[in-house]
Scaffold this motif. Structure first.
Motif, PDB file in Angstrom:
ATOM      1  N   ALA A  65       0.829  -1.212   0.000  1.00 13.39           N
ATOM      2  CA  ALA A  65       0.000   0.000   0.000  1.00 13.39           C
ATOM      3  C   ALA A  65       0.861   1.259   0.000  1.00 13.39           C
ATOM      4  CB  ALA A  65      -0.932  -0.010   1.208  1.00 13.39           C
ATOM      5  N   ARG A  66       2.019   1.221   0.680  1.00 12.27           N
ATOM      6  CA  ARG A  66       2.923   2.377   0.669  1.00 12.27           C
ATOM      7  C   ARG A  66       3.425   2.665  -0.748  1.00 12.27           C
ATOM      8  NH1 ARG A  66       4.633  -0.014   5.898  1.00 12.27           N
ATOM      9  NH2 ARG A  66       3.938   1.452   7.523  1.00 12.27           N
ATOM     10  N   TRP A  67       3.696   1.633  -1.475  1.00 11.24           N
ATOM     11  CA  TRP A  67       4.086   1.786  -2.887  1.00 11.24           C
ATOM     12  C   TRP A  67       2.926   2.369  -3.692  1.00 11.24           C
ATOM     13  CZ3 TRP A  67       7.695   2.060  -6.446  1.00 11.24           C
ATOM     14  CH2 TRP A  67       7.452   1.672  -7.757  1.00 11.24           C
ATOM     15  N   ASN A  68       1.715   1.909  -3.418  1.00  8.15           N
ATOM     16  CA  ASN A  68       0.544   2.454  -4.118  1.00  8.15           C
ATOM     17  C   ASN A  68       0.398   3.949  -3.855  1.00  8.15           C
ATOM     18  OD1 ASN A  68       0.000  -0.151  -4.978  1.00  8.15           O
ATOM     19  ND2 ASN A  68      -1.563  -0.526  -3.414  1.00  8.15           N
ATOM     20  N   ILE A  69       0.651   4.359  -2.626  1.00 10.42           N
ATOM     21  CA  ILE A  69       0.564   5.790  -2.283  1.00 10.42           C
ATOM     22  C   ILE A  69       1.620   6.579  -3.048  1.00 10.42           C
ATOM     23  CG2 ILE A  69       0.850   7.463  -0.408  1.00 10.42           C
ATOM     24  CD1 ILE A  69      -0.324   5.272   1.472  1.00 10.42           C
ATOM     25  N   ALA A  70       2.827   6.016  -3.171  1.00 13.33           N
ATOM     26  CA  ALA A  70       3.870   6.682  -3.957  1.00 13.33           C
ATOM     27  C   ALA A  70       3.408   6.862  -5.399  1.00 13.33           C
ATOM     28  CB  ALA A  70       5.167   5.872  -3.901  1.00 13.33           C
ATOM     29  N   ARG A  71       2.712   5.861  -5.935  1.00 13.28           N
ATOM     30  CA  ARG A  71       2.176   5.973  -7.294  1.00 13.28           C
ATOM     31  C   ARG A  71       1.174   7.123  -7.381  1.00 13.28           C
ATOM     32  NH1 ARG A  71       2.135   2.790 -11.506  1.00 13.28           N
ATOM     33  NH2 ARG A  71       2.895   0.980 -10.336  1.00 13.28           N
ATOM     34  N   MET A  72       0.269   7.191  -6.419  1.00 15.92           N
ATOM     35  CA  MET A  72      -0.741   8.258  -6.424  1.00 15.92           C
ATOM     36  C   MET A  72      -0.101   9.635  -6.345  1.00 15.92           C
ATOM     37  SD  MET A  72      -3.311   6.584  -3.633  1.00 15.92           S
ATOM     38  CE  MET A  72      -3.754   4.844  -3.706  1.00 15.92           C
ATOM     39  N   ASN A  73       0.945   9.746  -5.546  1.00 18.60           N
ATOM     40  CA  ASN A  73       1.582  11.043  -5.295  1.00 18.60           C
ATOM     41  C   ASN A  73       2.730  11.350  -6.243  1.00 18.60           C
ATOM     42  OD1 ASN A  73      -0.158  11.417  -3.142  1.00 18.60           O
ATOM     43  ND2 ASN A  73       1.280  10.602  -1.632  1.00 18.60           N
ATOM     44  N   ARG A  74       3.032  10.417  -7.170  1.00 17.85           N
ATOM     45  CA  ARG A  74       4.165  10.573  -8.080  1.00 17.85           C
ATOM     46  C   ARG A  74       5.444  10.833  -7.288  1.00 17.85           C
ATOM     47  NH1 ARG A  74       1.161   7.844 -11.293  1.00 17.85           N
ATOM     48  NH2 ARG A  74       0.879   8.680 -13.398  1.00 17.85           N
ATOM     49  N   ALA A  75       5.664  10.017  -6.268  1.00 15.52           N
ATOM     50  CA  ALA A  75       6.820  10.152  -5.386  1.00 15.52           C
ATOM     51  C   ALA A  75       7.818   9.029  -5.646  1.00 15.52           C
ATOM     52  CB  ALA A  75       6.371  10.107  -3.926  1.00 15.52           C
ATOM     53  N   LEU A 131       9.778   7.741  -7.655  1.00 15.30           N
ATOM     54  CA  LEU A 131      10.091   7.811  -9.076  1.00 15.30           C
ATOM     55  C   LEU A 131       9.698   9.195  -9.574  1.00 15.30           C
ATOM     56  CD1 LEU A 131       8.699   4.424 -10.496  1.00 15.30           C
ATOM     57  CD2 LEU A 131      10.887   4.850  -9.396  1.00 15.30           C
ATOM     58  N   SER A 132      10.252   9.575 -10.705  1.00 17.80           N
ATOM     59  CA  SER A 132       9.851  10.844 -11.309  1.00 17.80           C
ATOM     60  C   SER A 132       8.443  10.708 -11.890  1.00 17.80           C
ATOM     61  CB  SER A 132      10.824  11.241 -12.419  1.00 17.80           C
ATOM     62  OG  SER A 132      10.682  10.369 -13.531  1.00 17.80           O
ATOM     63  N   ALA A 133       7.781  11.835 -12.059  1.00 19.58           N
ATOM     64  CA  ALA A 133       6.442  11.813 -12.665  1.00 19.58           C
ATOM     65  C   ALA A 133       6.494  11.183 -14.049  1.00 19.58           C
ATOM     66  CB  ALA A 133       5.873  13.227 -12.727  1.00 19.58           C
ATOM     67  N   ASP A 134       7.574  11.457 -14.797  1.00 21.71           N
ATOM     68  CA  ASP A 134       7.717  10.875 -16.138  1.00 21.71           C
ATOM     69  C   ASP A 134       7.825   9.354 -16.077  1.00 21.71           C
ATOM     70  OD1 ASP A 134       7.617  13.370 -17.246  1.00 21.71           O
ATOM     71  OD2 ASP A 134       9.784  13.534 -17.592  1.00 21.71           O
ATOM     72  N   ASP A 135       8.519   8.843 -15.059  1.00 22.65           N
ATOM     73  CA  ASP A 135       8.656   7.388 -14.920  1.00 22.65           C
ATOM     74  C   ASP A 135       7.297   6.747 -14.617  1.00 22.65           C
ATOM     75  OD1 ASP A 135      11.338   7.468 -15.428  1.00 22.65           O
ATOM     76  OD2 ASP A 135      11.959   7.324 -13.339  1.00 22.65           O
ATOM     77  N   TRP A 136       6.543   7.363 -13.722  1.00 17.56           N
ATOM     78  CA  TRP A 136       5.213   6.810 -13.419  1.00 17.56           C
ATOM     79  C   TRP A 136       4.341   6.810 -14.675  1.00 17.56           C
ATOM     80  CZ3 TRP A 136       4.721   4.030  -9.311  1.00 17.56           C
ATOM     81  CH2 TRP A 136       5.372   4.352  -8.119  1.00 17.56           C
ATOM     82  N   THR A 137       4.400   7.894 -15.413  1.00 18.34           N
ATOM     83  CA  THR A 137       3.605   7.977 -16.639  1.00 18.34           C
ATOM     84  C   THR A 137       4.042   6.915 -17.633  1.00 18.34           C
ATOM     85  OG1 THR A 137       3.232  10.347 -16.350  1.00 18.34           O
ATOM     86  CG2 THR A 137       2.959   9.464 -18.572  1.00 18.34           C
TER      87      THR A 137
END
Length: 463
Positions: free
Chosen positions: A256-266, A268-274
């Motif tokens: 779930a902590r990883w999921n929150i990082a995904r939501m917040n674009r934390a 990793l860079s925003a470009d990496d998440w995208t």
């Protein structure tokens, strides 16, 4: 009148950042308890994120013969959910300028069939053509003996390709083993060590362990079942079989902590998440629905980033709804039932707000709620129905609808489910009505167009 019914549709919808209400928690307990009881799955560990924070972490059932009561601090094998971490490692190395997604595999791992044409990106999005070494939903004979990533490459990644890279989608654990070797070669350290330093430690994910080491009296135990026979303890695979394709064990809370990082674009860079969440198009233009280690699609009308996992004796589901800052993680210690999906979807429908309908769908959601309320009250407006629907709602039907529905009191939520579809010249739509710890389904057919009348309006309990 229109605004009144929109308000009714959203009645009692919890704000995204709210803690779970007692009723929602009770509903989740009921969803999980019923799924475990019906399936025979020994245990489940769950985590719910809402409003960008963990609002529930709970375990149910028996974790193992040595741990009769499951606990949320126990790491479960997440199997292929691990793939998004392998993909993240590749993206981080690209950020450092140490590789490019469009580099050819042969630059890093020699001897792979088609390695001079397959790109790293194609390893991660399952379009490489490399044959999957573990398509079976059981542990095949070779898995009783230890292997290595190179051993998997030598046996499966040197076979002829199943198709030309980029022309088809085929889920391939083999491709992820190759990707893991690339991470290790470029970073100069073991894959898990790299992930620990760059992702797990920064996010406070303290439970993560190689699943080969998550075996024994201190860990959850996998279970199997042959057809409808007794639930039996499963024998773990020997070391080395999942590696970068699915080697991680962790708690639901850490995932779930990883999921929150995904939501917040934390982290990793925003470009990496995208990049991870951008689905791949094949050479013919068709969309695979898969990005880099994650599936991307919709659930009840909401954008969802998702992946499931299967290892020997374990099944898991991880659903992330970035727009709602919500996620649902369900980890189980069996691999003989779809209970993990039933639980995850049931929990998601409990904690997510109703999907907002727009245009024609908003109009029909309002009309559907209106007819439902009329049936509860015994005041059906027959102008809203076709000739056949009016025939269906005879005196007996109306009386039964009124007596059974009015006895339930006022619903706490009324929401569309799924997407409209054509059926027999009508538009089929479904709705879900919630009353505390129980729910009803409504199946409707209506004439096309905003003014369409209902040809069907059927209410049934959800089992």
């Amino acid at each position: 009148m229109r605004s009144m019914f929109i308000a009714a549709l959203l009645l009692s919808t919890p704000a995204a950042a709210q803690d779970l209400t007692p009723a929602e928690t009770a509903k989740i307990d009921a969803v999980v308890g019923e799924a475990l009881a019906k399936s025979g799955v020994p245990s489940a560990s769950i985590a719910v994120v809402r409003g960008g924070r963990v609002v529930l972490a709970k375990a149910y059932g028996k974790a193992s013969e040595a741990i009769p009561v499951a606990r949320p601090d126990l790491p479960y094998q997440i199997a292929s959910i691990s793939k998004q971490f392998t993909a993240a490692a590749i993206l981080l190395l690209e950020d450092q300028g140490k590789l490019r997604l469009d580099d050819k595999v042969a630059k890093y791992v020699p001897g792979v069939t088609g390695g001079d044409t397959i790109t790293i990106r194609q390893l991660l999005d399952h379009t490489s053509g490399l044959q999957d070494y573990w398509p079976q939903d059981y542990s095949f004979a070779a898995m009783a003996k230890p292997t290595t990533p190179q051993g998997i490459v030598d046996r499966w990644a040197k076979k002829p390709l199943d198709f030309a890279p980029g022309t088809q989608y085929q889920y391939s654990n083999t491709a992820y083993v190759v990707a893991g070797l690339i991470v290790e070669k470029v970073s100069g350290e073991p894959l898990i060590a790299f992930l620990q330093k760059r992702i797990f430690t920064p996010l406070g994910m303290t439970s993560v362990i190689d699943q080969d080491k998550a075996i024994g009296a201190r860990f959850p135990q996998g279970y199997k079942r042959f057809a409808l026979g007794p639930v039996r303890v499963e024998t773990p695979a020997a070391d080395g079989w999942l590696y970068a394709a699915g080697e991680l064990s962790m708690t639901a809370t850490d995932l779930a902590r990883w999921n929150i990082a995904r939501m917040n674009r934390a982290t990793l860079s925003a470009d990496d998440w995208t990049a991870q969440e951008t689905t791949t198009k094949l050479n013919d233009g068709s969309d695979t629905g898969y990005g880099l280690g994650v599936s991307v699609g919709q659930f009840d009308g909401r954008r969802m980033v998702e992946h499931s996992g299967e290892s020997v004796g374990f099944l898991s589901e991880n659903m992330v709804f970035p727009d709602q800052k919500t996620s649902v993680t369900v980890l189980t210690n069996s691999w003989f039932s779809n209970a993990y999906r039933v639980m995850a979807q049931g929990i998601a429908r409990t904690v997510l707000p109703p999907a907002a309908a727009t245009g024609t769908e908003a109009i029909f959601a309002i009309k559907a709620r209106k007819v439902f309320d009329q049936l509860r009250a015994g005041t059906l407006d027959r102008a809203l129905l076709t000739t056949d629907a009016n025939y269906y709602f005879d005196a007996t039907a109306q009386a039964d609808y009124k007596s059974s529905l009015s006895a339930l009191g006022e619903p706490t939520a009324f929401a569309p489910v799924g997407q409209p579809r054509l059926r027999g010249g009508y538009v089929a739509r479904a709705y879900r009505v919630t009353y505390g710890d129980r729910a009803l389904s409504i199946s409707t057919f209506a004439e096309p167009g905003d003014a369409g009348r209902f040809e069907q309006f059927l209410v049934a309990p959800i089992q």
